[in-house]
Scaffold this active site. Structure first.
Site, PDB file in Angstrom:
ATOM      1  N   TRP A   1      46.763  -0.085  19.875  1.00 51.38           N
ATOM      2  CA  TRP A   1      45.647  -0.401  19.477  1.00 51.38           C
ATOM      3  C   TRP A   1      45.469  -1.265  18.175  1.00 51.38           C
ATOM      4  O   TRP A   1      46.150  -0.980  17.301  1.00 51.38           O
ATOM      5  CB  TRP A   1      44.587   1.003  19.164  1.00 51.38           C
TER       6      TRP A   1
ATOM      7  N   GLY B   1      33.095  -7.345  36.906  1.00 53.20           N
ATOM      8  CA  GLY B   1      31.862  -6.933  36.034  1.00 53.20           C
ATOM      9  C   GLY B   1      31.230  -8.335  35.361  1.00 53.20           C
ATOM     10  O   GLY B   1      31.081  -9.322  36.361  1.00 53.20           O
TER      11      GLY B   1
ATOM     12  N   ASP C   1      21.075   2.732  26.432  1.00 53.48           N
ATOM     13  CA  ASP C   1      21.959   1.733  27.064  1.00 53.48           C
ATOM     14  C   ASP C   1      21.241   1.173  28.227  1.00 53.48           C
ATOM     15  O   ASP C   1      20.669   2.042  29.117  1.00 53.48           O
ATOM     16  CB  ASP C   1      23.263   2.372  27.476  1.00 53.48           C
TER      17      ASP C   1
ATOM     18  N   ASN D   1      31.988  -7.946  24.127  1.00 59.76           N
ATOM     19  CA  ASN D   1      32.156  -7.703  22.770  1.00 59.76           C
ATOM     20  C   ASN D   1      33.346  -8.652  22.280  1.00 59.76           C
ATOM     21  O   ASN D   1      33.280  -9.062  20.999  1.00 59.76           O
ATOM     22  CB  ASN D   1      32.414  -6.353  22.227  1.00 59.76           C
TER      23      ASN D   1
ATOM     24  N   HIS E   1      30.866   1.087  25.544  1.00 59.67           N
ATOM     25  CA  HIS E   1      29.599   1.186  25.428  1.00 59.67           C
ATOM     26  C   HIS E   1      28.956   2.355  24.357  1.00 59.67           C
ATOM     27  O   HIS E   1      28.282   1.854  23.692  1.00 59.67           O
ATOM     28  CB  HIS E   1      28.883   1.519  26.870  1.00 59.67           C
TER      29      HIS E   1
ATOM     30  N   HIS F   1      40.094 -10.399  28.352  1.00 60.21           N
ATOM     31  CA  HIS F   1      39.412 -10.295  29.545  1.00 60.21           C
ATOM     32  C   HIS F   1      38.043 -10.895  29.685  1.00 60.21           C
ATOM     33  O   HIS F   1      37.517 -10.841  30.724  1.00 60.21           O
ATOM     34  CB  HIS F   1      39.301  -8.749  30.066  1.00 60.21           C
TER      35      HIS F   1
ATOM     36  N   HIS G   1      21.175 -10.135  36.277  1.00 61.22           N
ATOM     37  CA  HIS G   1      20.730  -8.944  36.814  1.00 61.22           C
ATOM     38  C   HIS G   1      19.244  -8.949  36.972  1.00 61.22           C
ATOM     39  O   HIS G   1      18.711  -8.376  38.027  1.00 61.22           O
ATOM     40  CB  HIS G   1      21.216  -7.837  36.123  1.00 61.22           C
TER      41      HIS G   1
HETATM   42  C1  U2F Z   1      33.160  -3.318  29.042  1.00 62.50           C
HETATM   43  O1  U2F Z   1      34.186  -3.887  28.243  1.00 62.50           O
HETATM   44  P1  U2F Z   1      35.229  -3.364  27.138  1.00 62.50           P
HETATM   45  O2  U2F Z   1      34.646  -2.277  26.457  1.00 62.50           O
HETATM   46  O3  U2F Z   1      36.610  -3.144  27.766  1.00 62.50           O
HETATM   47  O4  U2F Z   1      35.304  -4.738  26.480  1.00 62.50           O
HETATM   48  P2  U2F Z   1      34.820  -5.266  25.195  1.00 62.50           P
HETATM   49  O5  U2F Z   1      33.150  -5.517  25.533  1.00 62.50           O
HETATM   50  O6  U2F Z   1      35.485  -6.625  24.991  1.00 62.50           O
HETATM   51  O7  U2F Z   1      34.830  -4.385  23.953  1.00 62.50           O
HETATM   52  C2  U2F Z   1      36.160  -3.861  23.623  1.00 62.50           C
HETATM   53  C3  U2F Z   1      35.955  -3.489  22.492  1.00 62.50           C
HETATM   54  O8  U2F Z   1      36.953  -2.598  21.705  1.00 62.50           O
HETATM   55  C4  U2F Z   1      37.638  -3.034  20.356  1.00 62.50           C
HETATM   56  C5  U2F Z   1      37.169  -4.613  20.341  1.00 62.50           C
HETATM   57  C6  U2F Z   1      35.646  -4.579  21.173  1.00 62.50           C
HETATM   58  O9  U2F Z   1      34.690  -4.020  20.128  1.00 62.50           O
HETATM   59  O10 U2F Z   1      37.070  -4.994  18.986  1.00 62.50           O
HETATM   60  N1  U2F Z   1      39.069  -3.027  20.564  1.00 62.50           N
HETATM   61  C7  U2F Z   1      39.676  -2.747  19.610  1.00 62.50           C
HETATM   62  O11 U2F Z   1      39.193  -2.626  18.405  1.00 62.50           O
HETATM   63  N2  U2F Z   1      41.019  -2.796  19.291  1.00 62.50           N
HETATM   64  C8  U2F Z   1      41.794  -2.922  20.706  1.00 62.50           C
HETATM   65  O12 U2F Z   1      42.887  -2.712  20.511  1.00 62.50           O
HETATM   66  C9  U2F Z   1      41.132  -3.157  21.828  1.00 62.50           C
HETATM   67  C10 U2F Z   1      39.787  -3.295  21.860  1.00 62.50           C
HETATM   68  C11 U2F Z   1      33.458  -4.015  30.304  1.00 62.50           C
HETATM   69  F1  U2F Z   1      34.530  -4.052  30.914  1.00 62.50           F
HETATM   70  C12 U2F Z   1      32.716  -5.465  30.315  1.00 62.50           C
HETATM   71  O13 U2F Z   1      32.982  -6.387  31.214  1.00 62.50           O
HETATM   72  C13 U2F Z   1      31.193  -5.546  29.523  1.00 62.50           C
HETATM   73  O14 U2F Z   1      31.416  -6.949  28.940  1.00 62.50           O
HETATM   74  C14 U2F Z   1      31.687  -4.580  28.075  1.00 62.50           C
HETATM   75  C15 U2F Z   1      30.312  -4.750  27.493  1.00 62.50           C
HETATM   76  O15 U2F Z   1      29.305  -3.986  28.196  1.00 62.50           O
HETATM   77  O16 U2F Z   1      31.956  -3.426  28.384  1.00 62.50           O
END
Ligand code: U2F
Length: 459
Positions: free
Chosen positions: A335, A376, A117, A357, A20, A353, A148
Site C-alpha cells: 500500500w 466499469g 452514494d 480517483n 467508495h 487502471h 449512465h
Molecule cells: C473503483 O475504483 P478503485 O477504488 O479501485 O480505484 P480508484 O477510484 O482509483 O481509487 C483508489 C483509491 O485508493 C487509493 C488511491 C485512490 O484514492 O489514492 N490508493 C492508495 O492510497 N494507495 C494504494 O496503494 C492504492 C490505492 C472502481 F474500480 C473504479 O472503476 C471507479 O472509477 C472507482 C470510483 O467509483 O471505484
C-alpha cells in the site's frame, strides 16, 4: 463541542465496495466540519465501518452498520467481487431503512436529508417516503455519469442504427457534450456486457434516478468537463462539482503513516524519474501481465514504486524483488500513500487502471498516465485521458506484454513533442483543479450550495 444537542440529523449511505466508502466518508467529514451543529449518521457495512472509523475521531459523524447480505457459511472460493455486490444489493434497501430507524431512535432526532452514494438509486425512494431531500454523490467521473444517464437513449440509437454496434466504432455526438466516443469504451453494461446483471441494472437505475435528486454532487471540477457539465446541469436540479476532494483534505495534516516508507525512498530518487504503478483497490494483473511489466521495468532500467497486493507478489519473476531493491531501482509495497506519492518530485508517470480517483489524483499532481483499464468506468476514463484531455496513453491491445509495456513507457518518458504537450496539458489541468478548490473557486462555491441543501432542509 455540541454537548450532544444537535440541530439536525443527516443520513449518509455508503456503497461498501472498493474505495467508495472512503470517499463518502471524506464528503461526510467536509460537511460535518462545515456544519458542526449537524450530526451525520454514516450507514455502511460493519467491516468497512470498522476499517474507516478506527482512524477517525469526529464528534458529529456516527457509524451505523448494515448487513453485507453474505449468508452464514458462504463459500468465497472462485467468487468475483461482483458476486459480493449482488448479495449486498439483495438486502441493501431493507437494511438501510432498518438502520435509519435505529439511528433516529438512537440520536433522538429525525433525519432531515439523505446523502447517498449515487449507486444506491433506491435512496431516492427512501427519501421520498420520509418526505425529505435526497442528495446523490458520484465518486466516479462526469463522463461515465453521463453515459449512465443517457443509457436508454444510447440503446435506442444503437437499436435503430446498425453502424452503432461494433465496439471499435468511434461515434460522434452519442453523449451530449462528448464529441466522440469509441463504443467499446462505454461503461460496461450500457451497450455491451451482460445488461441484466445486478451491477448493470444498478447503474441503469442510477442514471434514471438522478433527475429526482435535490442535488447531484460529484468528485470532480467543472472546468475539466465544461460541455458535459453544462448538459447535465440542464438535466439535474443542482449539479455540483465539489472536487477534487483529495486536494481539499490534503491541506489538513494527515495522520496516516507511510507504513512502507515510500516517501523517504522517493526522496533518494532523481526528479521525474520514477514510474508509480497501482491498479486501485480491486483490480489485479494476470500473472503473465505482471511478469511482462516487471521484466520491462528491469530491462529499461526504469525506477519504479509499485503498490501491489500481497497475493500477487508471488507471481513476480524470480529474484525480481531482491535485485531491484538491492540496486535501489525499485520498491514494491502492499500500500502506498498515493496522493503524497503522486505529488512527489521524483514521479514521472502513473501506470494506472483508470479508476476515477486515481485519474483525478494524477491530474491534481500533474503526472501523465499510462492506462490499463479493467472494467466499469475505467475504459471511458481512459478514453478521456488519452483522446479528450490528451494527458496520457492507453496500452495497445488491452494487456501488458513486454513490447506493449516498453512502448507505453517510451511514449510517456521520451522527450519528444507529444510527450511535452501531454505534460503541458496536465499541468494546465492541475492548475485549474487547484483553482477550483481555492478561495472563491467553482468547487468551493458549489460546496457551499451543497452545505445549504444538506443543512437547510426543513421537516
Ligand atoms: C473503483 O475504483 P478503485 O477504488 O479501485 O480505484 P480508484 O477510484 O482509483 O481509487 C483508489 C483509491 O485508493 C487509493 C488511491 C485512490 O484514492 O489514492 N490508493 C492508495 O492510497 N494507495 C494504494 O496503494 C492504492 C490505492 C472502481 F474500480 C473504479 O472503476 C471507479 O472509477 C472507482 C470510483 O467509483 O471505484
Amino acid at each position: 463541542i455540541n454537548n450532544g444537542v444537535w440541530e439536525r440529523h443527516v443520513g449518509v449511505f455508503a456503497f461498501p465496495f472498493a474505495s467508495h466508502p472512503k470517499h463518502l466518508l471524506n464528503l461526510a467529514q467536509r460537511l460535518a466540519s462545515a456544519a458542526p451543529t449537524v450530526v451525520f449518521s454514516f450507514f455502511n457495512t460493519a467491516k468497512s465501518n470498522r476499517a474507516l472509523f478506527s482512524e477517525l475521531n469526529c464528534d458529529n459523524i456516527r457509524p451505523y452498520d448494515v448487513s453485507d447480505g453474505i449468508p452464514k457459511d458462504y463459500s468465497f472460493v472462485g467468487k468475483h467481487p461482483e458476486d459480493m455486490i449482488s448479495l449486498f444489493l439483495t438486502v441493501a434497501e431493507e437494511e438501510y431503512r432498518r438502520a435509519v430507524k435505529l439511528a433516529e431512535e438512537d440520536i433522538g432526532l429525525r433525519i432531515s436529508c439523505l446523502v447517498g452514494d449515487a449507486f444506491l438509486w433506491f435512496s431516492s425512494q427512501i427519501a421520498e417516503d420520509m418526505n425529505i431531500p435526497w442528495v446523490s454523490y458520484r465518486t466516479g467521473g462526469t463522463c461515465s455519469l453521463s453515459a449512465h444517464f443517457y443509457t436508454d437513449l444510447i440503446r435506442e440509437k444503437s437499436a435503430e442504427d446498425k453502424g452503432l454496434r461494433g465496439p471499435d466504432n468511434e461515434v460522434a455526438d452519442l453523449i451530449p457534450g462528448l464529441s466522440t466516443i469509441r463504443l467499446g469504451d462505454l461503461p460496461v453494461g450500457v451497450l455491451f456486457g451482460n445488461l441484466e446483471s445486478p451491477f448493470a441494472v444498478m447503474l441503469h437505475k442510477m442514471g434514471r434516478s438522478l433527475p429526482k435528486a435535490t442535488a447531484v454532487a460529484i468528485n470532480s471540477f467543472q472546468e475539466l468537463d465544461t460541455e458535459l457539465t453544462k448538459d447535465l446541469s440542464s438535466k439535474f436540479k443542482n449539479f455540483l462539482n465539489v472536487g477534487p476532494s483529495h486536494l481539499i483534505s490534503k491541506r489538513k495534516p494527515s495522520s496516516k503513516i507511510d507504513e512502507f516508507s515510500c516517501i523517504s525512498w522517493l526522496d533518494t530518487q532523481k526528479p521525474r524519474s520514477v514510474a508509480y504503478i497501482s491498479f486501485g483497490t480491486m483490480c489485479k494483473l494476470s500473472p503473465d501481465e505482471l511478469v511482462a511489466l516487471a521484466e520491462t521495468l528491469e530491462d529499461t532500467k526504469t525506477p519504479f514504486l509499485w503498490s501491489l497486493k500481497n497475493d500477487s507478489m508471488k507471481h513476480l519473476p524470480d529474484g525480481f524483488l531482491e535485485r531491484t531493491s538491492a540496486n535501489g531501482m525499485g520498491k514494491v509495497v502492499a500500500w502506498a500513500p498515493q496522493v503524497q506519492v503522486l505529488d512527489h518530485f521524483s514521479i514521472s508517470v502513473f501506470v494506472t487502471h483508470g479508476g476515477w480517483n486515481s485519474v483525478l489524483e494524477s491530474i491534481g499532481a500533474g503526472v501523465p498516465m499510462i492506462c490499463r483499464p479493467f472494467f466499469g468506468d475505467q475504459q471511458i476514463n481512459t478514453w478521456m485521458v488519452e483522446r479528450v484531455w490528451g494527458i496520457g496513453v492507453r496500452i495497445e491491445g488491452g494487456n501488458f506484454t513486454k513490447d506493449v509495456s516498453r512502448c507505453a513507457l517510451e511514449q510517456i518518458l521520451s522527450l519528444n513533442e507529444s510527450s511535452k504537450k501531454r505534460k503541458e496539458r496536465i499541468e494546465a489541468l492541475k492548475e485549474l483543479a487547484n483553482k477550483a478548490v481555492g478561495p472563491n473557486g467553482s468547487s468551493t462555491r458549489n460546496f457551499e450550495t451543497l452545505v445549504d441543501v444538506v443543512t437547510s432542509a426543513t421537516l
